[in-house]
Structure formats: C-alpha cells, structure tokens
Design a protein around this motif. Structure first.
Motif, PDB file in Angstrom:
ATOM      1  N   ASN A   1       0.809  -1.228   0.000  1.00  0.00           N
ATOM      2  CA  ASN A   1       0.000   0.000   0.000  1.00  0.00           C
ATOM      3  C   ASN A   1       0.840   1.274   0.000  1.00  0.00           C
ATOM      4  OD1 ASN A   1      -2.572  -1.217  -0.132  1.00  0.00           O
ATOM      5  ND2 ASN A   1      -2.452  -1.681   2.052  1.00  0.00           N
ATOM      6  N   VAL A   2       2.077   1.193  -0.485  1.00  0.00           N
ATOM      7  CA  VAL A   2       2.886   2.389  -0.678  1.00  0.00           C
ATOM      8  C   VAL A   2       2.386   3.097  -1.933  1.00  0.00           C
ATOM      9  CG1 VAL A   2       5.226   3.239  -1.165  1.00  0.00           C
ATOM     10  CG2 VAL A   2       4.886   1.374   0.477  1.00  0.00           C
ATOM     11  N   LEU A   3       1.968   2.298  -2.915  1.00  0.00           N
ATOM     12  CA  LEU A   3       1.375   2.785  -4.163  1.00  0.00           C
ATOM     13  C   LEU A   3       0.069   2.057  -4.381  1.00  0.00           C
ATOM     14  CD1 LEU A   3       4.481   2.617  -6.540  1.00  0.00           C
ATOM     15  CD2 LEU A   3       3.460   4.672  -5.579  1.00  0.00           C
ATOM     16  N   SER A   4      -0.783   2.646  -5.230  1.00  0.00           N
ATOM     17  CA  SER A   4      -2.021   1.960  -5.601  1.00  0.00           C
ATOM     18  C   SER A   4      -1.980   1.650  -7.098  1.00  0.00           C
ATOM     19  CB  SER A   4      -3.236   2.836  -5.283  1.00  0.00           C
ATOM     20  OG  SER A   4      -3.293   3.931  -6.173  1.00  0.00           O
ATOM     21  N   GLU A   5      -2.775   0.669  -7.495  1.00  0.00           N
ATOM     22  CA  GLU A   5      -2.882   0.313  -8.919  1.00  0.00           C
ATOM     23  C   GLU A   5      -3.302   1.530  -9.731  1.00  0.00           C
ATOM     24  OE1 GLU A   5      -2.469  -2.361 -10.910  1.00  0.00           O
ATOM     25  OE2 GLU A   5      -1.972  -3.862  -9.417  1.00  0.00           O
ATOM     26  N   GLU A   6      -4.211   2.330  -9.172  1.00  0.00           N
ATOM     27  CA  GLU A   6      -4.725   3.504  -9.892  1.00  0.00           C
ATOM     28  C   GLU A   6      -3.611   4.517 -10.166  1.00  0.00           C
ATOM     29  OE1 GLU A   6      -6.286   2.393  -6.925  1.00  0.00           O
ATOM     30  OE2 GLU A   6      -7.622   1.176  -8.161  1.00  0.00           O
ATOM     31  N   GLN A   7      -2.701   4.685  -9.217  1.00  0.00           N
ATOM     32  CA  GLN A   7      -1.622   5.653  -9.389  1.00  0.00           C
ATOM     33  C   GLN A   7      -0.698   5.296 -10.551  1.00  0.00           C
ATOM     34  OE1 GLN A   7      -0.337   5.303  -5.263  1.00  0.00           O
ATOM     35  NE2 GLN A   7      -0.290   7.541  -5.169  1.00  0.00           N
ATOM     36  N   VAL A   8      -0.470   4.032 -10.773  1.00  0.00           N
ATOM     37  CA  VAL A   8       0.492   3.614 -11.795  1.00  0.00           C
ATOM     38  C   VAL A   8      -0.174   3.111 -13.074  1.00  0.00           C
ATOM     39  CG1 VAL A   8       2.280   3.107 -10.105  1.00  0.00           C
ATOM     40  CG2 VAL A   8       0.727   1.289 -10.829  1.00  0.00           C
ATOM     41  N   SER A   9      -1.497   3.138 -13.127  1.00  0.00           N
ATOM     42  CA  SER A   9      -2.206   2.569 -14.278  1.00  0.00           C
ATOM     43  C   SER A   9      -1.880   3.268 -15.599  1.00  0.00           C
ATOM     44  CB  SER A   9      -3.715   2.582 -14.037  1.00  0.00           C
ATOM     45  OG  SER A   9      -4.188   3.904 -13.963  1.00  0.00           O
ATOM     46  N   GLN A  10      -1.610   4.571 -15.572  1.00  0.00           N
ATOM     47  CA  GLN A  10      -1.288   5.295 -16.811  1.00  0.00           C
ATOM     48  C   GLN A  10       0.049   4.853 -17.400  1.00  0.00           C
ATOM     49  OE1 GLN A  10      -3.239   7.493 -18.470  1.00  0.00           O
ATOM     50  NE2 GLN A  10      -4.835   6.985 -16.999  1.00  0.00           N
TER      51      GLN A  10
END
Length: 115
Positions: free
Chosen positions: A91-100
C-alpha cells in the motif's frame, strides 16, 4: 584454451539456431491450437497445453510522473515489476496511481509433456 573458446563459440551458435527453430515451432503449435479452438490436446503421444497470461509492462517516464513522492523512485531506481508489485501490495502505491504507465501484454505459454 583456444579449443574451449572455439567450442563455446560453436555451441552458442548452435544454441541460437535451436532457439530460432524452437520459436518457429512454438508459433506453429500455438497457431494450430488456436485454429482448433483448444487449450489442451493430445498429438502423437504428447500432451500439448497452452496457457494465456497477461503481463504488465511499465513506461519509466509515465511511472515516474505518476508517483506521489519522487523519493519512491529511489526504491525502484528502474522499473522492476516485482518491486512495483511489492510496493502496491504494501500500500505504498495503488494500482490507480500507476495505471497510466502500464500496458498489459497477452502472452501464450506452451507446455508439452510426453504421455
């Protein structure tokens, strides 16, 4: 030592040729399975199985731009799917943050076993 170097070179050449032949055969076998509409079949005493897999590939620049904190980039230093997956799991990053920054590539794996 010269003989070892020569043998190594020759074996590497053979390896390249074999890998190229395997690639062609693999593509033909996968195409056959797709034409037949099957994922598993038996052919001449062999069990042939194909498995569809989806692999994520990340663009370095887009990923860096999508990170909330540039310090996280130090944890990755270079896009490494396993490290990125771990950061998402923690949970340091989310899938949504890196999806682009992500594209999903479909890969067909081939397994052949002797019956």
């Amino acid at each position: 030592m010269e003989q070892k170097v020569q043998t190594y070179f020759e074996l590497k050449q053979q390896q390249k040729e074999i890998e190229q032949q395997l690639s062609v055969l693999r593509d033909e076998i996968v195409a056959y399975c797709e034409e037949q509409g099957v994922y598993e079949t038996e052919v001449g005493g062999y069990k042939v199985k194909t498995v569809l897999q989806h692999r994520k590939e990340y663009d370095d620049q887009k990923l860096y731009a999508s990170l909330p904190d540039p310090e996280i980039w130090r944890l990755l230093s270079k896009v490494d799917s396993h490290k990125l997956k771990s950061l998402i799991k923690l949970n340091v990053l989310s899938e949504e943050q890196v999806s682009q920054a992500c594209t999903v590539k479909q890969v067909t794996l081939l397994q052949i076993d002797k019956l």
